[in-house]
Enzyme design. Sequence first.
Site, PDB file in Angstrom:
ATOM      1  N   ASN A   1      24.321  32.834  46.309  1.00  0.00           N
ATOM      2  CA  ASN A   1      23.393  33.280  45.915  1.00  0.00           C
ATOM      3  C   ASN A   1      23.497  32.458  44.448  1.00  0.00           C
ATOM      4  OD1 ASN A   1      23.795  36.192  46.749  1.00  0.00           O
ATOM      5  ND2 ASN A   1      22.356  36.494  46.108  1.00  0.00           N
TER       6      ASN A   1
ATOM      7  N   CYS B   1      24.629  37.109  53.419  1.00  0.00           N
ATOM      8  CA  CYS B   1      24.446  38.465  53.719  1.00  0.00           C
ATOM      9  C   CYS B   1      24.603  38.018  55.445  1.00  0.00           C
ATOM     10  CB  CYS B   1      22.290  38.942  54.018  1.00  0.00           C
ATOM     11  SG  CYS B   1      21.873  39.716  54.830  1.00  0.00           S
TER      12      CYS B   1
ATOM     13  N   HIS C   1      18.776  31.859  47.262  1.00  0.00           N
ATOM     14  CA  HIS C   1      19.799  31.768  48.040  1.00  0.00           C
ATOM     15  C   HIS C   1      19.933  30.063  47.617  1.00  0.00           C
ATOM     16  CE1 HIS C   1      22.441  34.931  49.150  1.00  0.00           C
ATOM     17  NE2 HIS C   1      21.090  35.912  49.203  1.00  0.00           N
TER      18      HIS C   1
HETATM   19  P1  HMG Z   1      21.272  53.456  61.599  1.00  0.00           P
HETATM   20  O1  HMG Z   1      23.187  53.103  63.123  1.00  0.00           O
HETATM   21  O2  HMG Z   1      20.080  53.281  62.463  1.00  0.00           O
HETATM   22  O3  HMG Z   1      21.801  54.368  61.552  1.00  0.00           O
HETATM   23  O4  HMG Z   1      21.719  51.859  60.324  1.00  0.00           O
HETATM   24  P2  HMG Z   1      22.093  56.154  61.520  1.00  0.00           P
HETATM   25  O5  HMG Z   1      20.900  56.641  61.027  1.00  0.00           O
HETATM   26  O6  HMG Z   1      21.213  56.285  63.001  1.00  0.00           O
HETATM   27  O7  HMG Z   1      23.028  56.318  61.258  1.00  0.00           O
HETATM   28  C1  HMG Z   1      24.609  56.216  62.419  1.00  0.00           C
HETATM   29  C2  HMG Z   1      25.353  55.902  61.906  1.00  0.00           C
HETATM   30  O8  HMG Z   1      25.588  55.536  60.575  1.00  0.00           O
HETATM   31  C3  HMG Z   1      25.706  57.525  61.729  1.00  0.00           C
HETATM   32  O9  HMG Z   1      27.370  57.845  61.211  1.00  0.00           O
HETATM   33  C4  HMG Z   1      25.304  57.508  60.056  1.00  0.00           C
HETATM   34  O10 HMG Z   1      25.777  58.848  58.929  1.00  0.00           O
HETATM   35  C5  HMG Z   1      26.085  56.779  59.069  1.00  0.00           C
HETATM   36  P3  HMG Z   1      28.103  58.336  62.744  1.00  0.00           P
HETATM   37  O11 HMG Z   1      27.396  59.529  63.237  1.00  0.00           O
HETATM   38  O12 HMG Z   1      27.912  57.308  63.549  1.00  0.00           O
HETATM   39  O13 HMG Z   1      29.287  58.469  61.894  1.00  0.00           O
HETATM   40  N1  HMG Z   1      25.134  56.405  57.641  1.00  0.00           N
HETATM   41  C6  HMG Z   1      25.663  56.265  57.412  1.00  0.00           C
HETATM   42  N2  HMG Z   1      27.157  55.618  56.469  1.00  0.00           N
HETATM   43  C7  HMG Z   1      27.076  55.380  54.703  1.00  0.00           C
HETATM   44  N3  HMG Z   1      25.743  55.331  54.458  1.00  0.00           N
HETATM   45  C8  HMG Z   1      24.757  55.735  54.562  1.00  0.00           C
HETATM   46  C9  HMG Z   1      24.986  56.002  56.402  1.00  0.00           C
HETATM   47  N4  HMG Z   1      23.190  55.570  56.830  1.00  0.00           N
HETATM   48  C10 HMG Z   1      23.984  56.501  58.152  1.00  0.00           C
HETATM   49  N5  HMG Z   1      23.202  55.180  54.258  1.00  0.00           N
HETATM   50  C11 HMG Z   1      21.702  51.790  58.213  1.00  0.00           C
HETATM   51  C12 HMG Z   1      20.860  52.048  59.678  1.00  0.00           C
HETATM   52  C13 HMG Z   1      20.374  51.769  57.145  1.00  0.00           C
HETATM   53  C14 HMG Z   1      22.370  52.600  57.865  1.00  0.00           C
HETATM   54  C15 HMG Z   1      22.365  50.594  58.390  1.00  0.00           C
HETATM   55  O14 HMG Z   1      22.132  49.272  59.124  1.00  0.00           O
HETATM   56  C16 HMG Z   1      22.899  49.770  57.156  1.00  0.00           C
HETATM   57  O15 HMG Z   1      23.406  50.598  56.746  1.00  0.00           O
HETATM   58  N6  HMG Z   1      22.965  48.684  56.942  1.00  0.00           N
HETATM   59  C17 HMG Z   1      21.840  47.692  55.943  1.00  0.00           C
HETATM   60  C18 HMG Z   1      23.187  46.304  55.591  1.00  0.00           C
HETATM   61  C19 HMG Z   1      23.053  45.781  54.119  1.00  0.00           C
HETATM   62  O16 HMG Z   1      23.521  46.287  53.805  1.00  0.00           O
HETATM   63  N7  HMG Z   1      23.119  44.705  54.650  1.00  0.00           N
HETATM   64  C20 HMG Z   1      22.761  43.571  53.273  1.00  0.00           C
HETATM   65  C21 HMG Z   1      22.029  44.133  52.225  1.00  0.00           C
HETATM   66  S1  HMG Z   1      20.298  43.373  52.240  1.00  0.00           S
HETATM   67  C22 HMG Z   1      21.381  41.814  51.636  1.00  0.00           C
HETATM   68  O17 HMG Z   1      22.046  42.084  51.304  1.00  0.00           O
HETATM   69  C23 HMG Z   1      19.497  41.541  51.611  1.00  0.00           C
HETATM   70  C24 HMG Z   1      19.456  40.996  50.175  1.00  0.00           C
HETATM   71  O18 HMG Z   1      20.569  40.882  49.118  1.00  0.00           O
HETATM   72  C25 HMG Z   1      18.160  40.277  49.464  1.00  0.00           C
HETATM   73  C26 HMG Z   1      18.347  38.840  49.807  1.00  0.00           C
HETATM   74  O19 HMG Z   1      19.745  38.549  50.090  1.00  0.00           O
HETATM   75  O20 HMG Z   1      17.955  37.737  49.901  1.00  0.00           O
HETATM   76  C27 HMG Z   1      18.913  42.791  49.712  1.00  0.00           C
HETATM   77 MG    MG Z   2      21.656  37.928  47.873  1.00  0.00          MG
END
Ligand code: HMG
Ligand code: MG
Length: 307
Positions: free
Chosen positions: A249, A240, A209
Amino acid sequence: MTKPSRVTLVEVGPRDGLQNEAQPVGAADKVALVHRLQDAGCREIEVTSFVSPKWVPQMADNAEVMAGIARKPGVRYSVLTPNLKGLEAALLSKPDEVVVFGAATEAFSRRNINCSIEESFARFEPVVAAAHAAGVKVRGAISCAFGCPYQGAVSADEVERVVKLMKAIGVDHCGVADTIGTGTPGAVQRGMERALKHYPLAEVSGHFHDTYGQALANIYACLELGIHVFDASIAGLGGCPYAKGATGNVATEDVVFMLHGLGIETGLDLDKLVDAGAFISGVLGRPPVSRAGKALLAKRGVAVAVA
Ligand code: HMG
Ligand code: MG
């Protein structure tokens, strides 16, 4: 080490870029962006993420976007999958690659995926196994490898700890990410060298980034180590949602301008990338963040509004 003669860029704009936009971007525009990117020669495109729509609503149209793409032979389409639920949904849309994303720091792991580093790897392990069983390659991303918005400085030891965890569960490729853009070339080389202790050169990539204007210098520092795979984001889109203040980025157009200037092949058509950057920036109603993109548009006589 001589610098590589060819570099592969993984275009992450549709995912890492658009996940951070406050204003909604429709699935049709996302698909149109992917089409423009593949027409510009992109062979690796990170399209979307199968994460919780409550956490990142911008990616809730993941299946629709994947289904809308007219796939081009030779292009690899990847998606983020943080857990088995995400992987199962993702596999229905037939990605070529999935990405598990951990963090170098406990604090960022908790904020981004709501669990500790150890817990995250317990979740990734079955994701990797199931992806491999389905014949899908797994890339791993290590966020906050050179600085964390919650912890501050991050050591090379902390990076290597997570690289080893990736290796132990069978992740095929190790992406090292400077999520908040505080890394500088020396620190980046030290961190990357730790990844290269455990992964072959072709399976280590950098993700930078540009928050502090270091991204191109950091890519150059990686080239000096022979690293030849980098993530980049069209028009400099991105950030992010769990790293407040981190700017986009590094812009694909800027990286390509530098690489072509160095005589390094990318297989990318810079003019078409500039068009793709102008297209998505128009959708967002602002000029591209890419310096090269803006300069090339100005050279063509296209008025670029000042942000
Ligand atoms: P959580 O709340 O701990 O999950 O989140 P959970 O397992 O307790 O589930 C809670 C609810 O989420 C449930 O639904 C699940 O069904 C649902 P409810 O019963 O409440 O209706 N759920 C999902 N729904 C759809 N797809 C799924 C999923 N998993 C659970 N996969 C979780 C944990 C990981 C899901 C959450 O924290 C999350 O989605 N985080 C994503 C954050 C994210 O996307 N961040 C950005 C990407 S990383 C980034 O950008 C950095 C990177 O690019 C490097 C850089 O840029 O430097 C890689
Ligand atoms: Mg990134």
